[in-house]
Design an enzyme around this catalytic site. Structure first.
Site, short mmCIF file in Angstrom:
data_model
loop_
_atom_site.label_atom_id
_atom_site.label_comp_id
_atom_site.label_asym_id
_atom_site.label_seq_id
_atom_site.Cartn_x
_atom_site.Cartn_y
_atom_site.Cartn_z
N ASP A 41 0.95 -1.14 -0.07
CA ASP A 41 0.06 -0.04 0.02
C ASP A 41 0.89 1.32 0.02
OD1 ASP A 41 -1.32 -0.84 3.30
OD2 ASP A 41 0.58 0.31 2.87
N LYS A 63 -4.38 3.48 -1.58
CA LYS A 63 -5.56 4.19 -1.30
C LYS A 63 -5.37 5.57 -0.90
CE LYS A 63 -7.55 0.03 0.57
NZ LYS A 63 -8.22 -0.42 1.66
N MET A 175 -5.10 8.67 11.08
CA MET A 175 -6.07 9.29 10.09
C MET A 175 -7.03 10.35 10.73
SD MET A 175 -7.19 5.52 8.37
CE MET A 175 -7.20 4.61 10.14
N1 SAH Z 1 -1.22 -0.15 9.98
C1 SAH Z 1 -0.71 1.36 10.20
C2 SAH Z 1 -2.07 2.17 10.19
C3 SAH Z 1 -2.74 2.53 9.00
S1 SAH Z 1 -3.78 3.66 9.13
C4 SAH Z 1 -0.12 1.38 11.51
O1 SAH Z 1 -0.16 0.39 12.14
O2 SAH Z 1 0.55 2.24 11.73
C5 SAH Z 1 -2.83 5.30 8.34
C6 SAH Z 1 -2.65 5.93 9.40
O3 SAH Z 1 -1.60 5.76 9.96
C7 SAH Z 1 -2.16 7.61 8.81
O4 SAH Z 1 -3.31 8.29 8.40
C8 SAH Z 1 -1.60 8.24 10.23
O5 SAH Z 1 -2.41 8.59 10.77
C9 SAH Z 1 -0.83 6.72 10.61
N2 SAH Z 1 0.45 6.68 10.11
C10 SAH Z 1 0.99 5.74 9.38
N3 SAH Z 1 2.44 5.78 9.11
C11 SAH Z 1 2.84 6.98 9.96
C12 SAH Z 1 3.79 7.83 9.82
N4 SAH Z 1 5.18 7.46 9.72
N5 SAH Z 1 3.84 9.02 10.79
C13 SAH Z 1 2.72 9.36 11.31
N6 SAH Z 1 1.50 8.68 11.22
C14 SAH Z 1 1.53 7.51 10.54
#
Ligand code: SAH
Length: 257
Positions: A41, A63, A175
């Site tokens: 993704d 997405k 998010m």
């Molecule tokens: N499975 C992922 C989350 C997916 S939802 C996990 O466990 O981290 C996507 C959201 O994750 C983004 O909108 C943001 O809020 C957060 N996110 C993912 N990577 C990030 C990063 N490097 N820094 C800050 N927020 C992050």
């Protein structure tokens, strides 16, 4: 004439962590380096995809809130189709596959189709952000509970967050950028102090990481004034405040005297 179906391949749902390739687990790194087919993704850092061997097929199913290249059921179908054709698939997801990663649905789709599936955990964004920003999500002095919630538009008003934030508690919102104003209003309406500290961590663990701080009431202005972009996390609670180094030094000196 009888045709024999190939033995199904296996699907690995692999957490790629929050960005920094050094935060991959050894198992994830090994799978990425050996994969022939990687379905990833948009959150997966290019530096991680660069670990794939030459000739590996990389398929993006990125997405975004407004634009979906593939719907979730199409992603499920793609994984199952490839595996039933006999190919092993590394399904690489940002953070951890089972924290707001829809890994649950992908694992179900595989099981229903009789495709073997294995899950490789990853460092979720909240855990990576906490370490990189030196912001403990729990702390003996100030927080003994931490909750992860999703702040997407859909269903925000129906979600019951009462009790998840406040004294002694840390709330981490994934998010939540686009709805930061509604989030602040909702929490204040639930009785949370408008003064409670908030931190926004953008691009956690990546070279361009930013940590921005405000009060809950100031959150929407912070997001717009600093043009915060996705991916970002919102952390609400005492642990999100400015580190109290001066105060702690004074206490330590007092204890020594
Ligand atoms: N499975 C992922 C989350 C997916 S939802 C996990 O466990 O981290 C996507 C959201 O994750 C983004 O909108 C943001 O809020 C957060 N996110 C993912 N990577 C990030 C990063 N490097 N820094 C800050 N927020 C992050």
């Amino acid at each position: 004439m009888s045709t024999t179906l190939p033995t199904p391949g296996k699907v690995w749902l692999v957490g790629a962590g929050p960005g920094d390739p050094d935060l991959l687990t050894l198992r994830a790194a090994r799978l990425v380096m050996n994969a022939r087919l990687i379905v990833h993704d948009g959150l997966v850092d290019p530096a991680i995809l660069a670990l794939a061997r030459p000739g590996a097929q990389l398929v993006s199913v990125a997405k975004s809130r407004s634009r979906h290249t593939l719907q979730q059921d199409e992603i499920n179908a793609l994984l199952v189709r490839e595996a039933l054709a006999g190919r092993d698939v590394v399904r690489l997801k940002g953070g951890d596959p089972f924290i707001f990663g829809r890994g649950g649905e992908e694992a179900e789709a595989c099981r229903v189709a009789g495709v073997p599936v294995e899950v490789v955990p990853g460092i979720s964004a909240a855990i990576g952000a906490a370490a990189a920003a030196q912001m403990p999500l729990t702390h003996r002095r100030s927080a003994s509970v931490v909750s992860f919630v999703a702040g997407q538009c859909k269903g925000l008003s129906e979600q019951d967050w009462s009790g998840l934030a406040g004294k002694g508690r840390t709330l981490v919102i994934y998010m939540g950028l686009a709805t930061s104003e509604a989030i602040a209003e909702k929490l204040i309406a639930d009785g949370l102090s408008p003064e409670i500290p908030v931190a926004v961590v953008e691009n956690a663990t990546r070279p361009d990481m930013r940590v921005l701080r405000a009060s809950l009431a100031g959150l929407p202005t912070l997001v717009t004034a600093h043009r915060v972009k996705s991916p970002a996390l919102i952390v609400i609670g005492e642990v999100a405040g400015e580190p109290e180094t001066d105060e702690l030094r004074a206490l330590a000196l007092e204890a020594l005297s």
